[in-house]
Design a protein around this motif. Structure first.
Motif, PDB file in Angstrom:
ATOM      1  N   ASN A   1      96.461 -80.673  76.851  1.00  0.00           N
ATOM      2  CA  ASN A   1      96.847 -79.346  77.310  1.00  0.00           C
ATOM      3  C   ASN A   1      98.153 -79.343  78.103  1.00  0.00           C
ATOM      4  O   ASN A   1      98.603 -78.288  78.518  1.00  0.00           O
ATOM      5  N   CYS A   2      98.741 -80.493  78.332  1.00  0.00           N
ATOM      6  CA  CYS A   2      99.973 -80.592  79.124  1.00  0.00           C
ATOM      7  C   CYS A   2     101.173 -80.224  78.254  1.00  0.00           C
ATOM      8  O   CYS A   2     101.383 -80.796  77.183  1.00  0.00           O
ATOM      9  N   SER A   3     101.945 -79.267  78.718  1.00  0.00           N
ATOM     10  CA  SER A   3     103.138 -78.855  77.973  1.00  0.00           C
ATOM     11  C   SER A   3     104.388 -79.592  78.437  1.00  0.00           C
ATOM     12  O   SER A   3     105.442 -79.438  77.841  1.00  0.00           O
ATOM     13  N   GLY A   4     104.272 -80.354  79.515  1.00  0.00           N
ATOM     14  CA  GLY A   4     105.426 -81.097  80.013  1.00  0.00           C
ATOM     15  C   GLY A   4     106.367 -80.269  80.857  1.00  0.00           C
ATOM     16  O   GLY A   4     107.579 -80.483  80.831  1.00  0.00           O
ATOM     17  N   CYS A   5     105.830 -79.320  81.618  1.00  0.00           N
ATOM     18  CA  CYS A   5     106.688 -78.443  82.430  1.00  0.00           C
ATOM     19  C   CYS A   5     107.402 -79.215  83.542  1.00  0.00           C
ATOM     20  O   CYS A   5     108.449 -78.802  84.012  1.00  0.00           O
ATOM     21  N   GLY A   6     106.842 -80.338  83.976  1.00  0.00           N
ATOM     22  CA  GLY A   6     107.504 -81.175  84.976  1.00  0.00           C
ATOM     23  C   GLY A   6     107.198 -80.821  86.410  1.00  0.00           C
ATOM     24  O   GLY A   6     107.700 -81.473  87.326  1.00  0.00           O
ATOM     25  N   ARG A   7     106.385 -79.816  86.650  1.00  0.00           N
ATOM     26  CA  ARG A   7     106.086 -79.427  88.031  1.00  0.00           C
ATOM     27  C   ARG A   7     105.261 -80.479  88.758  1.00  0.00           C
ATOM     28  O   ARG A   7     105.406 -80.672  89.952  1.00  0.00           O
ATOM     29  N   CYS A   8     104.382 -81.147  88.026  1.00  0.00           N
ATOM     30  CA  CYS A   8     103.489 -82.110  88.674  1.00  0.00           C
ATOM     31  C   CYS A   8     104.258 -83.333  89.169  1.00  0.00           C
ATOM     32  O   CYS A   8     104.073 -83.776  90.295  1.00  0.00           O
ATOM     33  N   PHE A   9     105.138 -83.901  88.341  1.00  0.00           N
ATOM     34  CA  PHE A   9     105.812 -85.109  88.808  1.00  0.00           C
ATOM     35  C   PHE A   9     106.878 -84.795  89.832  1.00  0.00           C
ATOM     36  O   PHE A   9     107.269 -85.647  90.621  1.00  0.00           O
ATOM     37  N   LYS A  10     107.352 -83.560  89.878  1.00  0.00           N
ATOM     38  CA  LYS A  10     108.282 -83.168  90.940  1.00  0.00           C
ATOM     39  C   LYS A  10     107.532 -82.985  92.265  1.00  0.00           C
ATOM     40  O   LYS A  10     108.096 -83.207  93.330  1.00  0.00           O
ATOM     41  N   ALA A  11     106.259 -82.584  92.186  1.00  0.00           N
ATOM     42  CA  ALA A  11     105.461 -82.354  93.395  1.00  0.00           C
ATOM     43  C   ALA A  11     104.897 -83.642  93.972  1.00  0.00           C
ATOM     44  O   ALA A  11     104.541 -83.684  95.149  1.00  0.00           O
ATOM     45  N   CYS A  12     104.804 -84.700  93.171  1.00  0.00           N
ATOM     46  CA  CYS A  12     104.186 -85.945  93.627  1.00  0.00           C
ATOM     47  C   CYS A  12     105.134 -86.712  94.550  1.00  0.00           C
ATOM     48  O   CYS A  12     106.190 -87.173  94.120  1.00  0.00           O
ATOM     49  N   PRO A  13     104.765 -86.888  95.835  1.00  0.00           N
ATOM     50  CA  PRO A  13     105.650 -87.606  96.757  1.00  0.00           C
ATOM     51  C   PRO A  13     105.609 -89.125  96.574  1.00  0.00           C
ATOM     52  O   PRO A  13     106.411 -89.836  97.156  1.00  0.00           O
ATOM     53  N   PHE A  14     104.688 -89.622  95.742  1.00  0.00           N
ATOM     54  CA  PHE A  14     104.523 -91.062  95.584  1.00  0.00           C
ATOM     55  C   PHE A  14     105.004 -91.577  94.237  1.00  0.00           C
ATOM     56  O   PHE A  14     104.846 -92.749  93.930  1.00  0.00           O
TER      57      PHE A  14
END
Length: 176
Positions: free
Chosen positions: A110-123
């Motif tokens: 279901n992931c479209s690859g919007c990139g919000r998650c890896f930008k939000a991850c501080p680690f």
């Protein structure tokens, strides 16, 4: 002659400023609470903010004041909560022991690859690129849930970490 004089002036100026800064660092450093220092050393130090505080130092200060529960750190899990509770001389309730560490899981279908998650991850625990599939490196993920909040498609969920032979760790030793 002018260059030599300039070099000497800058050397003396640098030495004077260094001495002033050294004195100021010693004279103006606030007194530190040893209980807070020991609590901070017990915490993981990831500064994830999952406990509701800005960082581990602030969480340790609130725990020392009794304003924050010992089980407030999900990345630390039950073992950390138990060691903090014994250090503070308090007991955990039955409901306090149910919390365990969690890790993010991305439903890649279901992931479209919007990139919000890896930008939000501080680690930097999420690997992927824009408009491409993302995945989570479980060994790095602290379970801070920032990626889950940033995901616009609800394809990230937090799953409990299963203890395996390669993920199990000895509990931290307690100081006497």
């Amino acid at each position: 002659m002018n260059i030599t004089f300039s070099i000497i002036v800058f050397l003396l100026l640098g030495a004077a400023l260094g001495a002033i800064l050294g004195w100021a660092q010693k004279a103006l450093t606030p007194e530190s609470d040893s209980t807070v220092d020991e609590l901070e050393a017990m915490l993981p130090g990831g500064q994830c903010g999952q406990c509701g505080e800005v960082g581990c130092r602030q969480a340790a200060e609130k725990m020392a004041q009794g304003l924050l529960s010992p089980n407030c750190c999900p990345p630390g899990g039950r073992a950390l909560a138990a060691s903090i509770a014994s250090f503070l001389g308090i007991e955990l309730g039955a409901s306090d022991n149910n919390q365990g560490p969690v890790v993010a899981y991305i439903d890649e279908a279901n992931c479209s690859g919007c990139g919000r998650c890896f930008k939000a991850c501080p680690f930097d625990a999420i690997v992927g690129a824009n408009r491409q599939m993302h995945t989570v490196m479980n060994a790095i993920c602290t379970g801070c849930q920032l990626c889950e909040k940033a995901c616009s498609q609800d394809c990230i969920e937090m799953l409990p970490v299963t203890e395996q032979i390669n993920t199990w760790q000895w509990p931290k030793p307690q100081t006497a």
